[in-house]
Design an enzyme around this catalytic site. Structure first.
Site, PDB file in Angstrom:
ATOM      1  N   ASN A 117      -8.887  -6.921 -32.176  1.00 17.01           N
ATOM      2  CA  ASN A 117      -7.623  -6.978 -31.458  1.00 17.01           C
ATOM      3  C   ASN A 117      -7.655  -6.306 -30.089  1.00 17.01           C
ATOM      4  O   ASN A 117      -6.764  -6.519 -29.267  1.00 17.01           O
ATOM      5  CB  ASN A 117      -6.568  -6.316 -32.376  1.00 17.01           C
ATOM      6  CG  ASN A 117      -5.307  -5.972 -31.669  1.00 17.01           C
ATOM      7  OD1 ASN A 117      -4.529  -6.857 -31.354  1.00 17.01           O
ATOM      8  ND2 ASN A 117      -5.102  -4.693 -31.383  1.00 17.01           N
ATOM      9  N   TYR A 176      -7.410 -13.622 -17.637  1.00 14.92           N
ATOM     10  CA  TYR A 176      -6.921 -13.287 -18.987  1.00 14.92           C
ATOM     11  C   TYR A 176      -6.777 -14.561 -19.817  1.00 14.92           C
ATOM     12  O   TYR A 176      -7.192 -14.613 -20.978  1.00 14.92           O
ATOM     13  CB  TYR A 176      -5.575 -12.560 -18.868  1.00 14.92           C
ATOM     14  CG  TYR A 176      -4.933 -12.206 -20.194  1.00 14.92           C
ATOM     15  CD1 TYR A 176      -5.432 -11.154 -20.963  1.00 14.92           C
ATOM     16  CD2 TYR A 176      -3.834 -12.910 -20.678  1.00 14.92           C
ATOM     17  CE1 TYR A 176      -4.846 -10.821 -22.186  1.00 14.92           C
ATOM     18  CE2 TYR A 176      -3.248 -12.587 -21.896  1.00 14.92           C
ATOM     19  CZ  TYR A 176      -3.760 -11.540 -22.649  1.00 14.92           C
ATOM     20  OH  TYR A 176      -3.183 -11.215 -23.864  1.00 14.92           O
ATOM     21  N   ILE A 218       5.018  -9.813 -26.722  1.00 21.42           N
ATOM     22  CA  ILE A 218       5.369  -8.806 -27.731  1.00 21.42           C
ATOM     23  C   ILE A 218       5.625  -7.483 -27.014  1.00 21.42           C
ATOM     24  O   ILE A 218       4.856  -7.097 -26.111  1.00 21.42           O
ATOM     25  CB  ILE A 218       4.204  -8.624 -28.742  1.00 21.42           C
ATOM     26  CG1 ILE A 218       3.756  -9.986 -29.316  1.00 21.42           C
ATOM     27  CG2 ILE A 218       4.587  -7.654 -29.855  1.00 21.42           C
ATOM     28  CD1 ILE A 218       4.820 -10.787 -30.029  1.00 21.42           C
TER      29      ILE A 218
HETATM   30  P1  NAD Z   1      -1.993  -2.491 -26.050  1.00 21.49           P
HETATM   31  O1  NAD Z   1      -2.394  -2.255 -24.648  1.00 21.49           O
HETATM   32  O2  NAD Z   1      -1.065  -1.533 -26.701  1.00 21.49           O
HETATM   33  O3  NAD Z   1      -3.267  -2.629 -27.011  1.00 21.49           O
HETATM   34  C1  NAD Z   1      -4.558  -2.957 -26.590  1.00 21.49           C
HETATM   35  C2  NAD Z   1      -5.483  -1.951 -27.206  1.00 21.49           C
HETATM   36  O4  NAD Z   1      -6.834  -2.290 -26.921  1.00 21.49           O
HETATM   37  C3  NAD Z   1      -5.235  -0.560 -26.638  1.00 21.49           C
HETATM   38  O5  NAD Z   1      -5.155   0.369 -27.700  1.00 21.49           O
HETATM   39  C4  NAD Z   1      -6.460  -0.305 -25.781  1.00 21.49           C
HETATM   40  O6  NAD Z   1      -6.779   1.048 -25.661  1.00 21.49           O
HETATM   41  C5  NAD Z   1      -7.499  -1.096 -26.571  1.00 21.49           C
HETATM   42  N1  NAD Z   1      -8.691  -1.382 -25.790  1.00 21.49           N
HETATM   43  C6  NAD Z   1      -8.763  -1.871 -24.528  1.00 21.49           C
HETATM   44  N2  NAD Z   1     -10.035  -1.933 -24.131  1.00 21.49           N
HETATM   45  C7  NAD Z   1     -10.785  -1.484 -25.170  1.00 21.49           C
HETATM   46  C8  NAD Z   1     -12.182  -1.312 -25.366  1.00 21.49           C
HETATM   47  N3  NAD Z   1     -13.084  -1.593 -24.412  1.00 21.49           N
HETATM   48  N4  NAD Z   1     -12.622  -0.843 -26.559  1.00 21.49           N
HETATM   49  C9  NAD Z   1     -11.728  -0.538 -27.532  1.00 21.49           C
HETATM   50  N5  NAD Z   1     -10.405  -0.663 -27.393  1.00 21.49           N
HETATM   51  C10 NAD Z   1      -9.941  -1.139 -26.218  1.00 21.49           C
HETATM   52  O7  NAD Z   1      -1.359  -3.934 -26.072  1.00 21.49           O
HETATM   53  P2  NAD Z   1      -1.104  -4.955 -27.286  1.00 21.49           P
HETATM   54  O8  NAD Z   1      -0.025  -5.840 -26.790  1.00 21.49           O
HETATM   55  O9  NAD Z   1      -0.946  -4.264 -28.568  1.00 21.49           O
HETATM   56  O10 NAD Z   1      -2.451  -5.805 -27.257  1.00 21.49           O
HETATM   57  C11 NAD Z   1      -3.229  -6.058 -28.418  1.00 21.49           C
HETATM   58  C12 NAD Z   1      -3.854  -7.434 -28.309  1.00 21.49           C
HETATM   59  O11 NAD Z   1      -2.811  -8.405 -28.323  1.00 21.49           O
HETATM   60  C13 NAD Z   1      -4.658  -7.683 -27.044  1.00 21.49           C
HETATM   61  O12 NAD Z   1      -5.834  -8.419 -27.364  1.00 21.49           O
HETATM   62  C14 NAD Z   1      -3.727  -8.562 -26.219  1.00 21.49           C
HETATM   63  O13 NAD Z   1      -4.414  -9.366 -25.314  1.00 21.49           O
HETATM   64  C15 NAD Z   1      -3.039  -9.345 -27.311  1.00 21.49           C
HETATM   65  N6  NAD Z   1      -1.776  -9.975 -26.940  1.00 21.49           N
HETATM   66  C16 NAD Z   1      -0.710  -9.207 -26.573  1.00 21.49           C
HETATM   67  C17 NAD Z   1       0.480  -9.834 -26.243  1.00 21.49           C
HETATM   68  C18 NAD Z   1       1.711  -9.056 -25.832  1.00 21.49           C
HETATM   69  O14 NAD Z   1       2.645  -9.690 -25.343  1.00 21.49           O
HETATM   70  N7  NAD Z   1       1.753  -7.756 -26.006  1.00 21.49           N
HETATM   71  C19 NAD Z   1       0.585 -11.232 -26.296  1.00 21.49           C
HETATM   72  C20 NAD Z   1      -0.518 -11.969 -26.686  1.00 21.49           C
HETATM   73  C21 NAD Z   1      -1.709 -11.318 -27.018  1.00 21.49           C
END
Ligand code: NAD
Length: 251
Positions: free
Chosen positions: A89, A154, A187
Site C-alpha cells: 500500500n 502518479y 479518500i
Molecule cells: P498516506 O500518505 O497517509 O500513506 C502513504 C504511506 O506510504 C505513508 O505512510 C508513507 O510514509 C508511506 N510510504 C511512502 N513512501 C514509502 C516508502 N518508500 N517506503 C515505505 N513506505 C512509504 O496516504 P494514503 O492515502 O493512505 O495512501 C495509501 C495508498 O493509497 C497509496 O498507495 C496511495 O497512492 C493510494 N491511494 C490514495 C488515495 C487517496 O485519495 N488518499 C486514492 C487512491 C489511492
C-alpha cells in the site's frame, strides 16, 4: 470475517489507509507486521493495536530498497513464522503538468509506487508459498483505471500497479495465492490534504463533487474492501482491481 492464525503484512502502514487496514486486520484476529519508514508513527500504530488486545510489530522499511524489503519478510517469518496476507500500500503522489516534471520526479514516484510493489511481491510470494498460499492486495487507484489532468506520473504508476497485479495473479492462479488490487476514489488522508488542500478548501469540495456520492471516502471504507479481498469470502477472486469510489468509475 476472522483472520485468527493468519499473519498479515501492511506496507505504508504508519498513516491513512494502511494504518486503518492494519488496525482492522488486527481486530479481526490477524497478527500484523507494519512496514514503513517512520519509526515513531509506526510505534504508535503498534501500540494502539497491542493495547487493544491485538498483536503487531513494526519493521522500518523503505519499499524502494531491496535489502530492506528482504529484511522485512525475514523479520515477518522470524516473529510470526508465516505470511498469509500482504497489503502493498505504500505510495506517494506528485502533481504538475507533463512538461514540468523532472526525471527525478518520475524515478521517485515509480520507485515507491511500482518498484515498491514489485519488490514486495517478489519476497512475499516465496514466504506465502511456504505457508500454503495467501492473498496479496496492491493499492491502485481510480486513476489506475482512468486518467485526469495534472498527475501524469502518479497516474502512469497506478496503471503499472494494475498491470503487475493482473500478471502476478495469472502466474500464481494455480498455486494458492490470489493477487488483487483495491482502487480507492479520493479518500480523506494526509495524501488528499497534500493533493487537494485541507478540509473545506475549494479544491477538496470540487474533488468530492466529482464522486457521484458527493463526498470523499474514509480509510475504513478501503480497509473493509481489503479485508474482503484478503478473506476466504473472495476465494474465487483473483486478478481484479476493486473500485471503492462512491461511483466515480461508473460515470
Ligand atoms: P498516506 O500518505 O497517509 O500513506 C502513504 C504511506 O506510504 C505513508 O505512510 C508513507 O510514509 C508511506 N510510504 C511512502 N513512501 C514509502 C516508502 N518508500 N517506503 C515505505 N513506505 C512509504 O496516504 P494514503 O492515502 O493512505 O495512501 C495509501 C495508498 O493509497 C497509496 O498507495 C496511495 O497512492 C493510494 N491511494 C490514495 C488515495 C487517496 O485519495 N488518499 C486514492 C487512491 C489511492
Amino acid at each position: 470475517m476472522t483472520f485468527h492464525g493468519k499473519v498479515a503484512l501492511v506496507t505504508g502502514g504508519t498513516s491513512g489507509i494502511g494504518r486503518e487496514t492494519a488496525i482492522q486486520l488486527a481486530q479481526a484476529g490477524a497478527k500484523v507486521v507494519l512496514a514503513g519508514r517512520r519509526t515513531e508513527e509506526g510505534g504508535l500504530v503498534v501500540e494502539e493495536i497491542n493495547s487493544n488486545g491485538g498483536e503487531a510489530v513494526f519493521v522500518q522499511t523503505d519499499v524502494t530498497k531491496e535489502d530492506q524489503v528482504k529484511h522485512l519478510i525475514d523479520e515477518t517469518l522470524r516473529h510470526f513464522g508465516r505470511l498469509d496476507i500482504a497489503f502493498n500500500n505504500a505510495g506517494i503522489e506528485q502533481l504538475g503538468p507533463v512538461t514540468e516534471f523532472t526525471e527525478a520526479d518520475y524515478r521517485k514516484v515509480f520507485d515507491i509506487n511500482v518498484l515498491g510493489v514489485f519488490l514486495s511481491q517478489k519476497y512475499e510470494i516465496p514466504a506465502m508459498l511456504k505457508s500454503g498460499g495467501g492473498s496479496i492486495i496492491n493499492t491502485s487507484s481510480i486513476v489506475g483505471h482512468v486518467a485526469m489532468p495534472g498527475a501524469s506520473i502518479y497516474i502512469a504508476s497506478k496503471h503499472a500497479v494494475e498491470g503487475i497485479t493482473k500478471t502476478t495473479a495469472l502466474e500464481l492462479a494455480g498455486q494458492g495465492i490470489r493477487v488483487n488490487a483495491v482502487a480507492p476514489g479520493a479518500i480523506a488522508t494526509d495524501m488528499i490534504d497534500r493533493f487537494a488542500g485541507a478540509e473545506g478548501s475549494d479544491n477538496r469540495q470540487w474533488l468530492a463533487s466529482q464522486h457521484p456520492m458527493g463526498r470523499l471516502g474514509q480509510s475504513k471504507e478501503i480497509a473493509a474492501a481489503v479485508l474482503y479481498l484478503a478473506s476466504d469470502a473472495a476465494s474465487f477472486t483473483t486478478g481484479i482491481s476493486l473500485p471503492v469510489d462512491g461511483g466515480y468509475l461508473a460515470k
